[in-house]
Design a protein around this motif. Sequence first.
Motif, PDB file in Angstrom:
ATOM      1  N   PHE A  24      -5.956 -12.801 -54.076  1.00 16.21           N
ATOM      2  CA  PHE A  24      -5.705 -11.400 -54.391  1.00 16.21           C
ATOM      3  C   PHE A  24      -6.453 -11.039 -55.668  1.00 16.21           C
ATOM      4  N   SER A  25      -6.839  -9.799 -55.778  1.00 17.43           N
ATOM      5  CA  SER A  25      -7.592  -9.341 -56.944  1.00 17.43           C
ATOM      6  C   SER A  25      -6.669  -9.230 -58.159  1.00 17.43           C
ATOM      7  N   PRO A  26      -7.226  -9.197 -59.368  1.00 19.05           N
ATOM      8  CA  PRO A  26      -6.398  -9.167 -60.585  1.00 19.05           C
ATOM      9  C   PRO A  26      -5.374  -8.038 -60.615  1.00 19.05           C
ATOM     10  N   ALA A  27      -5.747  -6.849 -60.152  1.00 16.46           N
ATOM     11  CA  ALA A  27      -4.813  -5.717 -60.186  1.00 16.46           C
ATOM     12  C   ALA A  27      -3.607  -5.981 -59.290  1.00 16.46           C
TER      13      ALA A  27
ATOM     14  N   LEU B 232      -1.821  -3.335 -50.454  1.00 21.07           N
ATOM     15  CA  LEU B 232      -2.428  -2.880 -51.712  1.00 21.07           C
ATOM     16  C   LEU B 232      -3.829  -3.449 -51.871  1.00 21.07           C
ATOM     17  N   GLN B 233      -4.025  -4.704 -51.453  1.00 17.17           N
ATOM     18  CA  GLN B 233      -5.364  -5.296 -51.535  1.00 17.17           C
ATOM     19  C   GLN B 233      -6.348  -4.542 -50.655  1.00 17.17           C
ATOM     20  N   GLU B 234      -5.904  -4.130 -49.481  1.00 13.43           N
ATOM     21  CA  GLU B 234      -6.768  -3.334 -48.601  1.00 13.43           C
ATOM     22  C   GLU B 234      -7.194  -2.042 -49.284  1.00 13.43           C
ATOM     23  N   ILE B 235      -6.248  -1.414 -49.962  1.00  5.03           N
ATOM     24  CA  ILE B 235      -6.544  -0.130 -50.634  1.00  5.03           C
ATOM     25  C   ILE B 235      -7.517  -0.344 -51.784  1.00  5.03           C
ATOM     26  N   ILE B 236      -7.231  -1.327 -52.632  1.00  2.00           N
ATOM     27  CA  ILE B 236      -8.083  -1.573 -53.796  1.00  2.00           C
ATOM     28  C   ILE B 236      -9.482  -2.008 -53.371  1.00  2.00           C
ATOM     29  N   SER B 237      -9.573  -2.679 -52.232  1.00  2.00           N
ATOM     30  CA  SER B 237     -10.862  -3.197 -51.774  1.00  2.00           C
ATOM     31  C   SER B 237     -11.709  -2.151 -51.058  1.00  2.00           C
TER      32      SER B 237
ATOM     33  N   ILE C 218       2.960   9.923 -56.572  1.00  2.00           N
ATOM     34  CA  ILE C 218       1.894  10.602 -57.317  1.00  2.00           C
ATOM     35  C   ILE C 218       0.746   9.638 -57.601  1.00  2.00           C
ATOM     36  N   LEU C 219       1.077   8.433 -58.098  1.00  2.00           N
ATOM     37  CA  LEU C 219       0.029   7.475 -58.473  1.00  2.00           C
ATOM     38  C   LEU C 219      -0.758   7.015 -57.254  1.00  2.00           C
ATOM     39  N   LEU C 220      -0.086   6.768 -56.149  1.00  2.00           N
ATOM     40  CA  LEU C 220      -0.796   6.351 -54.942  1.00  2.00           C
ATOM     41  C   LEU C 220      -1.685   7.468 -54.413  1.00  2.00           C
TER      42      LEU C 220
ATOM     43  N   ILE D  83      -5.491   4.953 -62.932  1.00  2.00           N
ATOM     44  CA  ILE D  83      -4.308   4.904 -62.077  1.00  2.00           C
ATOM     45  C   ILE D  83      -3.716   3.508 -62.001  1.00  2.00           C
ATOM     46  N   LEU D  84      -4.550   2.488 -61.811  1.00  2.00           N
ATOM     47  CA  LEU D  84      -4.010   1.141 -61.702  1.00  2.00           C
ATOM     48  C   LEU D  84      -3.310   0.697 -62.987  1.00  2.00           C
ATOM     49  N   PRO D  85      -3.897   0.901 -64.187  1.00  2.00           N
ATOM     50  CA  PRO D  85      -3.142   0.594 -65.402  1.00  2.00           C
ATOM     51  C   PRO D  85      -1.838   1.385 -65.501  1.00  2.00           C
TER      52      PRO D  85
END
Length: 800
Positions: free
Chosen positions: A147-150, A401-406, A454-456, A468-470
Motif C-alpha cells: 500500500f502507498s504511504p498515504a 482507497l488505494q484504487e482512488i489514490i492510484s 467533503i474530503l472524499l 486533501i490527503l493530509p
Amino acid sequence: MAAKKIKSTQKIIAKKTVDAIPWPWSDRQTFWIFLGLITTGTLILFSKYLFGDQLFIFTDAGADPITIFYPNLVHAARYFQEVGLPGWSFYIGLGNNFYPGYVINPLNWIYMPMSPTSIAHMIGWVQAFIIIGTGLLFYRFLKEAKFSPAVRIIGGIMYTYGGYLIIGSSWYGHSHAIFWMTFAIMGFEFLLRKKIWWLFVIPFIALLGTRSYFLILFMTIYAFVRLIDLYGSSWRDLWAGYKRMIISGVFAVLCALPFIGGQWHIFAYSPRVSGDVSYSDELSKRSVFQASNQEHLLTALFRTYSSDGIGTGDGFKGWRNYLEAPAFYMGILMLFLVFQFFALVSRPRRIIYGSFLFFWIILILFPWFRYAFYGFAGNYYKGALSLFIPFSFLFVALLGLQEIISGKRINLPVLVGSFLLWLVLLWIPYVEPEIRIVQNVQLIVTTFLVLHLILLTLLWAGVVKKLILPAMVLVVVAEGVTLSWPAINNRVTVAKADIGNKKFHFDDSNEAVRFIKENDKAPLFRVDKLYGSVKSGFNDGMVQGFFGTKMYQSHNHKNYVRFMGEMDIINESFEGNTRWLVGLSANQFLHPLFSIKYLLTNNTTQEEVEKAFYTKIHQAGDVGVFKNNFYIPFGIPFERVIDYDEFKTLNLESKRVGLYRGVVVEDVDRDLVKDIRTISADGIEAAGKLTSEDLTTLASKAMKLESFNHKNIKGSIEVERPSVVFFSMPFDHGWKANVNGKQQELFQIDVGMTGLYLPAGQHRIEMQYKPSLATVGWIGVLGAAFLAFLIHRNRKKFWQ
C-alpha cells in the motif's frame, strides 16, 4: 519452478508506482509522522492515567480489571519472585495449575519484578504502548502489502483506534491478543511475499490456547482470499502458499510443545470445557438459520459507528455487555471506502472480496454460524470476531482507497448514496426497548460523516487536492481520539490516592496479613476472610499474598467445583458459579479440615465468627485477625473410608461431620484402600457430633511439613494402621507422589480432593507437580531447531 507472478489486477499495489493523488512526504517521513500522531493521540487518551491521578484499573462493566486481571498480574509477579517458573499455585483457590502462565506472554514480563503498587501504576503505560505497538504492526503490514504511504498512515490510524483494541485495553488480556493477532497478519504478509516464515510463527506460540485456534481459523480463510486475489485460481500457487503456512504451523507446534500440555491441562480440568456446564450442547441445538434479533443487529450497527453509540461501561444499553457485544468500529471513513472498492475494481475482485465480507455478514445475521466459529463455547464476539470482522472490512476499504489514490476517480453517486445510507441508518427512530442510543455520539458521528464526505469529494478538486490527503489524516486522528475517549475516560476507575487511603485491595487486610506472616513462619496454611476488599474478595489472596479459598477465574479446577457442589455450597450446574467460587469462608465448620488457620473480619462481619472455632489475636486498623483453635496442618491421615454411594445418602450436616470421620472413596478406587476399615452412613450418624478432642487428635497425627514451594512438598508422617492421607487440594494428575523413595499413586477422595494410601509405619512423603509435556516437550524445540536448519539449507526446495 518459480511461483507465478502476481496477476494484473493487483499490479497497481505489487510494485512501486507514482500515485495520481500526490502525497507530500517520503516513506521514512510518513512513518515518523504516523508514529508521532498515534503516540500523541494515545498519550492524550491515557493522560489521566499516565500523568494524572487515576490508575488504569476499572471497577465498572463487570469490574473484571480489578477483580481478575489486576490480581492475575500481581499473582504472576509474586509467584515469579517466590518460586520462578509457573506451575501449581496455592494462591488460586485451594490450588490450581497455571502453567505456562506468564512464560509465553512477553507483554507481561515487565511486571515480573514489581510490587502490587508498582504494577498498579505501570498498567496504564503498558496498555498505552500496546496500542501504539499494535498500530505499528498494522502499519508495517500495510507497507509489506504494497500500500502507498498515504493509505498506510490513514489505515494505520484507523486500526490503532479500532473499537475492540480500545475497549480491550481495559480488559488487559484482550489488547494483548489483538497485538499478537495483528503480528500474525503482518507475519503472513512476510511469508507470502518474502518467504520469511519465523515472524508468522511467534504469535501462535504467544496466543497458545483458544485464541490461537481462532487465529488459525481466520488465517485459513484470509489466506485463501489473499492468495486468490494475488495469484488467481492457480491450484499450484494456492498450494504453495498453504504449504508455507503448514510448514510454519509445524514449526509453531514444535516450539510450543513444552507449553501445550499445560494449556490443555487447564482446559481438561475446567468445568466450562470438560464439565457439565459447557454451553456447547445448548448452542449447537439452536436452529441453523434462526436470524439474529433486532437488539443484536442494532447493537452491531451502532457499534460500527462508534464503540459507545449505545452507552459506555455500566451505561451500555445493548445486546450482551460492553465487552462481549460486537465492537466493529474501525473508522467512519471505512464505511464509505468499502462501497468505493466494489464500485471501482474488476468483477473478479468484487466476487473474491464480496464473498469474503459476505461470510462475516452471515455470522452476524445467523448466530448458529458464529457459535460454530467459537466451537459452540460461547455467545459473544470477544476474543475473535470483534477483531476479524472489522479488520476484513477495513482491509477491503483500504484496497478501495488505494484504487482512488492510484488514479481511479471516486464514484460520486456511490459516495453520496453510501453517505445517505449511513446517515439514515444512524438517525432512524428505532423502536427497541433494550437499546438506548446516545444522541451526543450520533451528533459526533454525523459530523465526521459529513467531513469525510467533503474530503472524499474534494480529492480530485484541482488545486486543493494536494491538501486533501493530509487533511484526511488529521480528521482520522481527530475522529479516532474523539470516539475512543469515552471507552478510556468515561469509566469508573481506581484513583492513585486509593492506595494511600487503603481502599480496594490496598486496605488494612495487607497489614493483617503482614502481622500473620511476621508471627507465623509455617510454610503452608490458609487464611480466609468474611468480607471482600473488592466485591466479595474472590481474588484478594492473590493480591494480598495469602492462601485463601475464594476464587474468580475463567477456568477454575473442576474438582474443587465438584466438592463445592457436593457440599451444597454452590449450585454447580450454574455456569457462573464455576467461575465465581465463594470458597469456605461461610462454612467455618470445615476450616480445620482445610488447614485454614486464620480468619479476617471487618467492622461489619466480626459477629459472624464462630467463637467455638476462633479466638481474636490482633486488630489491624479496621481488620480483626482471628486464629483457629482447632487448626489441622496440611496432610491429615484417616484410618477409615466411606463409600461414595453411602456418603450421598447423608444429609448435609452429616456429610460435613463425615469428612472428619473418614475419607470418601468412589468405586473406581476401592481396591486401593481394600485393607482400610469402612464406616457406613449409619456409623457416621451413630458417632454423633464432632468434639474438640476429635479435632485435636487429627491435628496431632497430621503430616510434619519439612519444605514447601507450591510445586514441591516434603514431609513426614507416622500412621499406626493403614490410612489415607487427605490433602486439601483438588485432585490433579499433574501431582506425583513418592513415599520412602518409591512412587505411590495419588487418587481422588472426598468428592474432588487428593488422597494418598499409606501402610502402617513411618513414612517420608515428597510430592511434585509436573505439568503435562513440560519436560519431554523440549524435544519438540530441538525438532524445531532441526526444521529451521532444513528450511535454511533447502530454502528454495521448501518454498517451491
